[in-house]
Design a protein around this motif. Structure first.
Motif, PDB file in Angstrom:
ATOM      1  N   ILE A 114     106.033  -2.839  63.646  1.00 31.13           N
ATOM      2  CA  ILE A 114     106.426  -4.243  63.729  1.00 31.13           C
ATOM      3  C   ILE A 114     107.572  -4.520  62.765  1.00 31.13           C
ATOM      4  CG2 ILE A 114     105.634  -6.631  63.470  1.00 31.13           C
ATOM      5  CD1 ILE A 114     102.788  -5.591  63.974  1.00 31.13           C
ATOM      6  N   TYR A 115     108.608  -5.192  63.255  1.00 26.98           N
ATOM      7  CA  TYR A 115     109.756  -5.587  62.445  1.00 26.98           C
ATOM      8  C   TYR A 115     109.854  -7.113  62.484  1.00 26.98           C
ATOM      9  CZ  TYR A 115     111.197  -0.683  62.782  1.00 26.98           C
ATOM     10  OH  TYR A 115     111.240   0.692  62.722  1.00 26.98           O
ATOM     11  N   PRO A 116     109.294  -7.807  61.498  1.00 21.49           N
ATOM     12  CA  PRO A 116     109.285  -9.280  61.526  1.00 21.49           C
ATOM     13  C   PRO A 116     110.673  -9.895  61.661  1.00 21.49           C
ATOM     14  CG  PRO A 116     107.832  -8.459  59.802  1.00 21.49           C
ATOM     15  CD  PRO A 116     108.601  -7.278  60.313  1.00 21.49           C
ATOM     16  N   ASN A 117     111.679  -9.246  61.090  1.00 15.32           N
ATOM     17  CA  ASN A 117     113.041  -9.778  61.133  1.00 15.32           C
ATOM     18  C   ASN A 117     113.910  -9.110  62.195  1.00 15.32           C
ATOM     19  OD1 ASN A 117     112.534 -11.525  58.898  1.00 15.32           O
ATOM     20  ND2 ASN A 117     112.773  -9.766  57.517  1.00 15.32           N
ATOM     21  N   GLY A 118     113.282  -8.338  63.084  1.00 13.09           N
ATOM     22  CA  GLY A 118     114.026  -7.660  64.145  1.00 13.09           C
ATOM     23  C   GLY A 118     114.393  -6.239  63.764  1.00 13.09           C
ATOM     24  N   HIS A 119     114.318  -5.331  64.730  1.00 12.53           N
ATOM     25  CA  HIS A 119     114.629  -3.921  64.439  1.00 12.53           C
ATOM     26  C   HIS A 119     116.097  -3.587  64.678  1.00 12.53           C
ATOM     27  CE1 HIS A 119     114.472  -3.518  68.797  1.00 12.53           C
ATOM     28  NE2 HIS A 119     113.216  -3.894  68.811  1.00 12.53           N
ATOM     29  N   GLY A 120     116.816  -4.388  65.455  1.00 14.29           N
ATOM     30  CA  GLY A 120     118.243  -4.176  65.659  1.00 14.29           C
ATOM     31  C   GLY A 120     118.602  -2.965  66.490  1.00 14.29           C
ATOM     32  N   ARG A 121     117.649  -2.383  67.188  1.00 14.47           N
ATOM     33  CA  ARG A 121     117.922  -1.196  68.002  1.00 14.47           C
ATOM     34  C   ARG A 121     118.382  -1.610  69.399  1.00 14.47           C
ATOM     35  NH1 ARG A 121     117.336   0.062  63.532  1.00 14.47           N
ATOM     36  NH2 ARG A 121     115.916   1.574  62.597  1.00 14.47           N
ATOM     37  N   ALA A 122     119.204  -0.770  70.004  1.00  9.64           N
ATOM     38  CA  ALA A 122     119.659  -1.020  71.371  1.00  9.64           C
ATOM     39  C   ALA A 122     118.478  -0.881  72.329  1.00  9.64           C
ATOM     40  CB  ALA A 122     120.764  -0.034  71.742  1.00  9.64           C
ATOM     41  N   PRO A 123     118.495  -1.587  73.453  1.00  8.27           N
ATOM     42  CA  PRO A 123     117.398  -1.484  74.432  1.00  8.27           C
ATOM     43  C   PRO A 123     117.473  -0.171  75.207  1.00  8.27           C
ATOM     44  CG  PRO A 123     119.093  -2.944  75.261  1.00  8.27           C
ATOM     45  CD  PRO A 123     119.500  -2.568  73.866  1.00  8.27           C
ATOM     46  N   GLU A 124     117.242   0.922  74.503  1.00 10.43           N
ATOM     47  CA  GLU A 124     117.308   2.262  75.074  1.00 10.43           C
ATOM     48  C   GLU A 124     116.072   3.066  74.684  1.00 10.43           C
ATOM     49  OE1 GLU A 124     122.179   2.890  74.779  1.00 10.43           O
ATOM     50  OE2 GLU A 124     120.853   3.882  73.327  1.00 10.43           O
ATOM     51  N   PHE A 125     115.702   3.982  75.542  1.00  8.63           N
ATOM     52  CA  PHE A 125     114.678   4.967  75.234  1.00  8.63           C
ATOM     53  C   PHE A 125     115.399   6.131  74.564  1.00  8.63           C
ATOM     54  CE2 PHE A 125     111.650   8.231  77.432  1.00  8.63           C
ATOM     55  CZ  PHE A 125     111.146   8.599  76.191  1.00  8.63           C
ATOM     56  N   VAL A 126     115.137   6.339  73.278  1.00  9.70           N
ATOM     57  CA  VAL A 126     115.843   7.352  72.504  1.00  9.70           C
ATOM     58  C   VAL A 126     114.886   8.481  72.136  1.00  9.70           C
ATOM     59  CG1 VAL A 126     117.150   7.844  70.399  1.00  9.70           C
ATOM     60  CG2 VAL A 126     117.435   5.637  71.566  1.00  9.70           C
ATOM     61  N   ARG A 127     115.300   9.716  72.446  1.00 11.18           N
ATOM     62  CA  ARG A 127     114.544  10.909  72.052  1.00 11.18           C
ATOM     63  C   ARG A 127     115.397  11.705  71.074  1.00 11.18           C
ATOM     64  NH1 ARG A 127     112.765  12.220  78.162  1.00 11.18           N
ATOM     65  NH2 ARG A 127     114.991  12.696  78.250  1.00 11.18           N
ATOM     66  N   THR A 128     114.898  11.860  69.862  1.00  4.74           N
ATOM     67  CA  THR A 128     115.620  12.595  68.823  1.00  4.74           C
ATOM     68  C   THR A 128     114.986  13.973  68.661  1.00  4.74           C
ATOM     69  OG1 THR A 128     116.091  10.508  67.686  1.00  4.74           O
ATOM     70  CG2 THR A 128     116.436  12.541  66.447  1.00  4.74           C
ATOM     71  N   HIS A 129     115.801  15.021  68.807  1.00  7.76           N
ATOM     72  CA  HIS A 129     115.321  16.403  68.774  1.00  7.76           C
ATOM     73  C   HIS A 129     115.755  17.067  67.473  1.00  7.76           C
ATOM     74  CE1 HIS A 129     114.816  16.396  73.324  1.00  7.76           C
ATOM     75  NE2 HIS A 129     115.666  15.393  73.141  1.00  7.76           N
ATOM     76  N   ARG A 130     114.816  17.764  66.852  1.00  8.09           N
ATOM     77  CA  ARG A 130     115.142  18.591  65.691  1.00  8.09           C
ATOM     78  C   ARG A 130     114.286  19.837  65.757  1.00  8.09           C
ATOM     79  NH1 ARG A 130     113.381  19.609  60.423  1.00  8.09           N
ATOM     80  NH2 ARG A 130     115.091  20.149  58.999  1.00  8.09           N
ATOM     81  N   ASN A 131     114.936  20.994  65.843  1.00  2.19           N
ATOM     82  CA  ASN A 131     114.226  22.260  66.096  1.00  2.19           C
ATOM     83  C   ASN A 131     113.395  22.089  67.374  1.00  2.19           C
ATOM     84  OD1 ASN A 131     115.359  23.361  63.752  1.00  2.19           O
ATOM     85  ND2 ASN A 131     113.686  22.584  62.484  1.00  2.19           N
ATOM     86  N   MET A 164     110.418   4.165  60.149  1.00  8.15           N
ATOM     87  CA  MET A 164     109.670   3.632  61.288  1.00  8.15           C
ATOM     88  C   MET A 164     108.213   4.110  61.240  1.00  8.15           C
ATOM     89  SD  MET A 164     110.437   4.340  65.346  1.00  8.15           S
ATOM     90  CE  MET A 164     110.098   6.112  65.145  1.00  8.15           C
ATOM     91  N   VAL A 165     108.028   5.387  60.923  1.00  5.44           N
ATOM     92  CA  VAL A 165     106.677   5.943  60.820  1.00  5.44           C
ATOM     93  C   VAL A 165     105.966   5.384  59.588  1.00  5.44           C
ATOM     94  CG1 VAL A 165     105.330   8.062  60.554  1.00  5.44           C
ATOM     95  CG2 VAL A 165     107.346   8.042  62.044  1.00  5.44           C
ATOM     96  N   GLU A 166     106.670   5.313  58.474  1.00  3.97           N
ATOM     97  CA  GLU A 166     106.092   4.829  57.228  1.00  3.97           C
ATOM     98  C   GLU A 166     105.636   3.376  57.356  1.00  3.97           C
ATOM     99  OE1 GLU A 166     104.537   4.544  53.638  1.00  3.97           O
ATOM    100  OE2 GLU A 166     105.451   6.424  54.318  1.00  3.97           O
ATOM    101  N   ASP A 167     106.418   2.562  58.066  1.00  4.36           N
ATOM    102  CA  ASP A 167     106.110   1.138  58.175  1.00  4.36           C
ATOM    103  C   ASP A 167     105.089   0.821  59.260  1.00  4.36           C
ATOM    104  OD1 ASP A 167     107.874   0.670  56.155  1.00  4.36           O
ATOM    105  OD2 ASP A 167     109.516  -0.022  57.438  1.00  4.36           O
ATOM    106  N   CYS A 168     104.640   1.814  59.982  1.00  7.50           N
ATOM    107  CA  CYS A 168     103.656   1.590  61.046  1.00  7.50           C
ATOM    108  C   CYS A 168     102.266   1.382  60.438  1.00  7.50           C
ATOM    109  CB  CYS A 168     103.622   2.786  62.004  1.00  7.50           C
ATOM    110  SG  CYS A 168     102.419   2.634  63.329  1.00  7.50           S
TER     111      CYS A 168
END
Length: 408
Positions: free
Chosen positions: A187-204, A259-263
């Motif tokens: 939850i972002y009380p003041n808004g998360h500011g992310r684009a309306p996209e499904f984003v998948r971030t890959h690492r290894n 994002m994970v920490e604030d969940c």
């Protein structure tokens, strides 16, 4: 009354399970003027769960149920799916759906489905302990934990992956992908500011996906192999789940770690990823007399296509339509006709439902199964083989979103 002197309540149509599929099926029948009763084992409406992605085909079904417009107000339209590979610094955007795609809170969907049902449709605290056919009428009899018994002229199992009704139909047990998945809602009380996209971030070999629900909510998920699960007790410990998610996203951009920490831990879940094989869907016997199944009880699949919930909504539309065509809008034939005619007509309706759904579900199950295998293996030769099969069988990767289950 049975041989033990216990009074048996007789109900025309019984739906087991007040999840998405059970409530949608009850609502679809209600829209056709057909009454049903939903038996739910919990004491209240189960609004737990995180979020569910709904693509074009699912919104078509929701519009037929009459709640699409209201539900759209809770969620942003998604534009694309964007893959970001941190190791190679590459990005790629591709269509998520042909038409409409949104991610909604599961609780919003459940509540809207329930709100449009007549009062008394859902009965809580009804845990089923056994199911058998009445030797005299061949109607199913449900034994409840509290000693009550219910006889149904029609029984629809929408009771999920551990379905009592699927077990009665002797369907093959569901299987486990060699993967688990953490899901969270931040939850972002003041808004998360992310684009309306499904984003998948890959690492290894780790993928972290995120989807905005609205301006203040981000749904995210983190799949990983079962072999990396060191403690089976972690499923019941929200703090351990959160710590594991933080460990998995170590090295990802700071915004993901935050994002994970604030969940909040109450919005975290860790689940096994289950499925029914495509060949079991192809060959499964989904009817015994006037008993059938829908939703996860019929075709549980992994989350890789985002179609589990939408397919359940389609089931509800098709099943209600087939029943109404055979027993009449309003269900009048259930009252007017004798047992043999009712059983014949309901049997024909269920057979039509199963026939219409089977082809659709085999394709969905096969595509989901291959995608799950691809994500679950690290062997390059096997990955290449699976990729080749996906390319040959599902060259149009989003064809499934164009499906139309038809009018109710």
């Amino acid at each position: 009354m049975d041989a033990d002197g216990i009074e048996i309540e007789e109900i025309d149509i019984v739906i087991v399970g007040a999840g998405i599929c059970g409530l949608a099926t009850a609502l679809a029948l209600h829209r056709k003027g057909i009454q049903s009763v939903v038996l739910e084992r919990s004491e209240t409406l189960r609004t737990s769960g995180i979020a569910i992605g709904i693509l074009t085909n699912g919104w078509r079904a929701l519009d037929q149920l009459g709640i699409g417009s209201k539900l759209r107000q809770t969620a942003l339209p998604l534009q694309v799916v964007r893959d970001i590979w941190l190791d190679t610094h590459k990005q790629q955007a591709s269509p998520l759906s042909t038409g409409e795609a949104r991610c909604v809170k599961r609780s919003d969907l459940i509540q809207m489905l329930a709100e449009d049902l007549p009062i008394g449709t859902i009965r809580f605290g009804c845990r089923i302990v056994s199911l058998k056919l009445d030797p005299l009428t061949s109607y199913p009899i449900l034994q409840l934990l509290d000693g009550r018994k219910v006889k149904a002229k029609v029984l629809i199992g929408c009771d999920g992956v551990n379905s009592v009704v699927a077990e009665f139909l002797k369907l093959k047990p569901k299987k486990l992908f060699p993967m688990c998945g953490v899901r969270g809602l931040t939850i972002y009380p003041n808004g998360h500011g992310r684009a309306p996209e499904f984003v998948r971030t890959h690492r290894n070999d780790i993928v972290c996906g995120r989807i905005p629900i609205n301006e203040n909510l981000l749904f995210w998920f983190l799949p990983f192999p079962l072999t990396e699960l060191s403690d089976a007790n972690i499923f019941n410990d929200q703090e351990l789940i959160k710590q594991m998610a933080l460990d998995k996203t170590n090295g990802f951009p700071d915004e993901i770690a935050k994002m994970v920490e604030d969940c909040e831990t109450s919005y975290l879940s860790l689940t096994h990823l289950r499925y029914r094989t495509p060949w079991d869907v192809l060959l499964g016997r989904f009817r015994n007399g006037t008993v059938t199944v829908a939703g996860d009880a019929m075709h549980v699949m992994g989350p890789f296509l985002g179609q589990g919930g939408s397919a359940a909504l389609e089931d509800a539309i098709v099943l209600a339509r087939c029943l109404a065509q055979k027993i009449g809008v309003g269900g009048g034939d259930m009252e007017r006709n004798g047992r043999e005619i009712i059983q014949r007509k309901v049997g024909e309706a269920i057979d039509a439902y199963v026939e219409e759904r089977r082809t659709r579900l085999v394709r969905l199950s096969a595509q989901t199964y291959l995608t799950g295998l691809l994500l679950g293996t690290t062997l390059k030769p096997l990955k290449l083989l699976i990729l080749a099969l996906i390319f040959l069988l599902f060259r149009d990767r989003i064809r499934h979103t164009r499906y139309d289950c038809g009018r109710l």
